[in-house]
Design a protein around this motif. Structure first.
Motif, PDB file in Angstrom:
ATOM      1  N   LYS A  40      -5.418 -14.138   2.799  1.00  0.00           N
ATOM      2  CA  LYS A  40      -4.211 -13.364   3.070  1.00  0.00           C
ATOM      3  C   LYS A  40      -3.749 -12.737   1.761  1.00  0.00           C
ATOM      4  O   LYS A  40      -3.151 -13.415   0.921  1.00  0.00           O
ATOM      5  CB  LYS A  40      -3.130 -14.252   3.655  1.00  0.00           C
TER       6      LYS A  40
ATOM      7  N   ASN B 145     -12.962  -1.591   2.966  1.00  0.00           N
ATOM      8  CA  ASN B 145     -12.754  -2.905   3.575  1.00  0.00           C
ATOM      9  C   ASN B 145     -11.438  -3.530   3.131  1.00  0.00           C
ATOM     10  O   ASN B 145     -10.742  -4.150   3.928  1.00  0.00           O
ATOM     11  CB  ASN B 145     -13.918  -3.843   3.252  1.00  0.00           C
TER      12      ASN B 145
ATOM     13  N   ASN C 213      -8.727  -2.034   5.046  1.00  0.00           N
ATOM     14  CA  ASN C 213      -8.688  -2.608   6.399  1.00  0.00           C
ATOM     15  C   ASN C 213      -8.062  -3.994   6.390  1.00  0.00           C
ATOM     16  O   ASN C 213      -7.298  -4.335   7.289  1.00  0.00           O
ATOM     17  CB  ASN C 213     -10.096  -2.668   6.992  1.00  0.00           C
ATOM     18  N   HIS C 214      -8.393  -4.809   5.378  1.00  0.00           N
ATOM     19  CA  HIS C 214      -7.780  -6.138   5.265  1.00  0.00           C
ATOM     20  C   HIS C 214      -6.265  -6.011   5.173  1.00  0.00           C
ATOM     21  O   HIS C 214      -5.531  -6.770   5.804  1.00  0.00           O
ATOM     22  CB  HIS C 214      -8.290  -6.877   4.026  1.00  0.00           C
TER      23      HIS C 214
ATOM     24  N   ARG D 252      -4.300  -3.546   6.234  1.00  0.00           N
ATOM     25  CA  ARG D 252      -3.717  -3.125   7.506  1.00  0.00           C
ATOM     26  C   ARG D 252      -3.713  -4.261   8.529  1.00  0.00           C
ATOM     27  O   ARG D 252      -2.766  -4.446   9.271  1.00  0.00           O
ATOM     28  CB  ARG D 252      -4.460  -1.909   8.049  1.00  0.00           C
ATOM     29  N   ARG D 253      -4.763  -5.056   8.539  1.00  0.00           N
ATOM     30  CA  ARG D 253      -4.880  -6.134   9.517  1.00  0.00           C
ATOM     31  C   ARG D 253      -4.021  -7.346   9.164  1.00  0.00           C
ATOM     32  O   ARG D 253      -3.486  -8.010  10.051  1.00  0.00           O
ATOM     33  CB  ARG D 253      -6.352  -6.548   9.629  1.00  0.00           C
ATOM     34  N   ASN D 254      -3.889  -7.656   7.878  1.00  0.00           N
ATOM     35  CA  ASN D 254      -3.254  -8.904   7.460  1.00  0.00           C
ATOM     36  C   ASN D 254      -1.874  -8.745   6.835  1.00  0.00           C
ATOM     37  O   ASN D 254      -1.283  -9.728   6.404  1.00  0.00           O
ATOM     38  CB  ASN D 254      -4.146  -9.634   6.445  1.00  0.00           C
ATOM     39  N   SER D 255      -1.352  -7.543   6.812  1.00  0.00           N
ATOM     40  CA  SER D 255      -0.105  -7.324   6.093  1.00  0.00           C
ATOM     41  C   SER D 255       1.130  -7.652   6.909  1.00  0.00           C
ATOM     42  O   SER D 255       2.243  -7.580   6.392  1.00  0.00           O
ATOM     43  CB  SER D 255      -0.022  -5.881   5.618  1.00  0.00           C
TER      44      SER D 255
END
Length: 55
Positions: free
Chosen positions: A4, A41, A44-45, A47-50
């Motif tokens: 995270k 990548n 993308n991390h 955007r997905r985990n924020s």
């Protein structure tokens, strides 16, 4: 992995300059696409985990 991220640096504004600098590493052309993919990548991390952050 449960990774995270908690610190982000948006390089969108300077990405083309950074990419050009990476492409100066003659003899390491095989890494050019690797670093481009890594940057994508990480975006993308974020955007997905924020949790909806967009800063």
């Amino acid at each position: 992995m449960e990774w995270k991220p908690d610190t982000f640096l948006d390089i969108t504004e300077v990405w083309e300059e950074k990419k050009a600098a990476i492409e100066c590493m003659q003899g390491q052309e095989h890494l050019w696409k690797f670093y481009e993919n890594l940057a994508e990548n990480r975006g993308n991390h974020f955007r997905r985990n924020s949790g909806g952050q967009n800063c």
